[in-house]
Design an enzyme around this catalytic site. Sequence first.
Site, PDB file in Angstrom:
ATOM      1  N   GLY A   1     -15.122   7.094  -6.820  1.00  0.00           N
ATOM      2  CA  GLY A   1     -13.857   7.177  -7.545  1.00  0.00           C
ATOM      3  C   GLY A   1     -12.638   7.036  -6.661  1.00  0.00           C
TER       4      GLY A   1
ATOM      5  N   HIS B   1      -7.966   8.332   3.396  1.00  0.00           N
ATOM      6  CA  HIS B   1      -7.333   9.655   3.311  1.00  0.00           C
ATOM      7  C   HIS B   1      -8.412  10.703   3.154  1.00  0.00           C
ATOM      8  CE1 HIS B   1      -7.643   7.933  -0.734  1.00  0.00           C
ATOM      9  NE2 HIS B   1      -7.819   9.157  -1.195  1.00  0.00           N
TER      10      HIS B   1
ATOM     11  N   ASP C   1      -0.756  16.291  -2.074  1.00  0.00           N
ATOM     12  CA  ASP C   1      -1.213  15.440  -3.172  1.00  0.00           C
ATOM     13  C   ASP C   1      -0.303  15.661  -4.382  1.00  0.00           C
ATOM     14  OD1 ASP C   1      -4.268  14.073  -3.889  1.00  0.00           O
ATOM     15  OD2 ASP C   1      -2.902  14.535  -5.552  1.00  0.00           O
TER      16      ASP C   1
ATOM     17  N   THR D   1      -9.368   5.868  -5.513  1.00  0.00           N
ATOM     18  CA  THR D   1      -8.311   5.156  -6.257  1.00  0.00           C
ATOM     19  C   THR D   1      -7.247   4.570  -5.346  1.00  0.00           C
ATOM     20  OG1 THR D   1      -7.087   7.223  -6.577  1.00  0.00           O
ATOM     21  CG2 THR D   1      -8.621   6.567  -8.324  1.00  0.00           C
TER      22      THR D   1
ATOM     23  N   HIS E   1      -6.500   3.267   0.965  1.00  0.00           N
ATOM     24  CA  HIS E   1      -6.029   3.533   2.329  1.00  0.00           C
ATOM     25  C   HIS E   1      -6.681   4.859   2.693  1.00  0.00           C
ATOM     26  CE1 HIS E   1      -2.491   3.743   5.384  1.00  0.00           C
ATOM     27  NE2 HIS E   1      -3.269   4.799   5.620  1.00  0.00           N
TER      28      HIS E   1
ATOM     29  N   CYS F   1       0.850  -1.202   0.000  1.00  0.00           N
ATOM     30  CA  CYS F   1       0.000   0.000   0.000  1.00  0.00           C
ATOM     31  C   CYS F   1       0.883   1.248   0.000  1.00  0.00           C
ATOM     32  CB  CYS F   1      -0.910  -0.019   1.225  1.00  0.00           C
ATOM     33  SG  CYS F   1      -1.803   1.527   1.454  1.00  0.00           S
TER      34      CYS F   1
ATOM     35  N   HIS G   1      -8.917  14.475   1.696  1.00  0.00           N
ATOM     36  CA  HIS G   1      -8.362  15.575   0.907  1.00  0.00           C
ATOM     37  C   HIS G   1      -8.696  16.882   1.622  1.00  0.00           C
ATOM     38  CE1 HIS G   1      -7.971  13.208  -2.977  1.00  0.00           C
ATOM     39  NE2 HIS G   1      -8.846  12.445  -2.333  1.00  0.00           N
TER      40      HIS G   1
ATOM     41  N   HIS H   1      -3.382   1.139   8.582  1.00  0.00           N
ATOM     42  CA  HIS H   1      -4.141   0.932   7.341  1.00  0.00           C
ATOM     43  C   HIS H   1      -5.618   0.682   7.629  1.00  0.00           C
ATOM     44  CE1 HIS H   1      -4.658  -0.207   3.092  1.00  0.00           C
ATOM     45  NE2 HIS H   1      -5.626  -0.962   3.581  1.00  0.00           N
TER      46      HIS H   1
HETATM   47  P1  AMP Z   1      -8.831   9.233  -4.216  1.00  0.00           P
HETATM   48  O1  AMP Z   1      -9.474   9.351  -5.569  1.00  0.00           O
HETATM   49  O2  AMP Z   1      -9.602   9.929  -3.155  1.00  0.00           O
HETATM   50  O3  AMP Z   1      -8.459   7.820  -3.856  1.00  0.00           O
HETATM   51  O4  AMP Z   1      -7.495  10.088  -4.373  1.00  0.00           O
HETATM   52  C1  AMP Z   1      -6.205   9.595  -4.290  1.00  0.00           C
HETATM   53  C2  AMP Z   1      -5.306  10.790  -4.359  1.00  0.00           C
HETATM   54  O5  AMP Z   1      -4.009  10.384  -4.032  1.00  0.00           O
HETATM   55  C3  AMP Z   1      -5.233  11.450  -5.748  1.00  0.00           C
HETATM   56  O6  AMP Z   1      -5.599  12.819  -5.616  1.00  0.00           O
HETATM   57  C4  AMP Z   1      -3.783  11.282  -6.152  1.00  0.00           C
HETATM   58  O7  AMP Z   1      -3.294  12.402  -6.854  1.00  0.00           O
HETATM   59  C5  AMP Z   1      -3.083  11.086  -4.824  1.00  0.00           C
HETATM   60  N1  AMP Z   1      -1.881  10.286  -4.841  1.00  0.00           N
HETATM   61  C6  AMP Z   1      -1.739   9.033  -5.340  1.00  0.00           C
HETATM   62  N2  AMP Z   1      -0.496   8.577  -5.140  1.00  0.00           N
HETATM   63  C7  AMP Z   1       0.167   9.571  -4.485  1.00  0.00           C
HETATM   64  C8  AMP Z   1       1.501   9.717  -4.010  1.00  0.00           C
HETATM   65  N3  AMP Z   1       2.405   8.747  -4.138  1.00  0.00           N
HETATM   66  N4  AMP Z   1       1.833  10.881  -3.395  1.00  0.00           N
HETATM   67  C9  AMP Z   1       0.933  11.878  -3.256  1.00  0.00           C
HETATM   68  N5  AMP Z   1      -0.338  11.796  -3.683  1.00  0.00           N
HETATM   69  C10 AMP Z   1      -0.718  10.668  -4.292  1.00  0.00           C
HETATM   70 ZN    ZN Z   2      -2.250   1.348   3.654  1.00  0.00          ZN
END
Ligand code: AMP
Ligand code: ZN
Length: 112
Positions: free
Chosen positions: A91, A98, A30, A93, A96, A4, A100, A46
Amino acid sequence: MSDCIFCKIANHEIESNYVYEDDLVTAFRDMNPQAPTHVLVVPKAHYANIVDGVPAQTLAAMAHAVDEVAKKEGIRESGFRVVANTGDDAGQTVHHLHWHVIGGARLTDGMA
Ligand code: AMP
Ligand code: ZN
């Protein structure tokens, strides 16, 4: 979780652009910012998403981290958005948990 990406960033196995950290939580920028401030608040442990049995103490630490990020970024008074995409229809992606934290500009009716 060994594969992860947010586990690795939150626990410094991979370094990132950190804005805040405490025992339970990290916050880092981000990599694809949608606004002048776009920071992710991420627990060190996690959880797949916000409905994955997250302890109250961790949720409180995340809320505290949002406050600290907003202060550091100078958006606490002007306002900002906190978004937790949860599951496929939202959406999500990275699976884990998080939040925003998005701000620093007048936001649209969309996510950012
Ligand atoms: P979500 O659609 O809420 O799952 O958003 C995942 C967010 O994580 C997206 O805005 C990506 O730009 C960001 N993201 C993915 N990988 C990384 C990374 N290694 N470092 C910083 N941000 C990331
Ligand atoms: Zn994780």
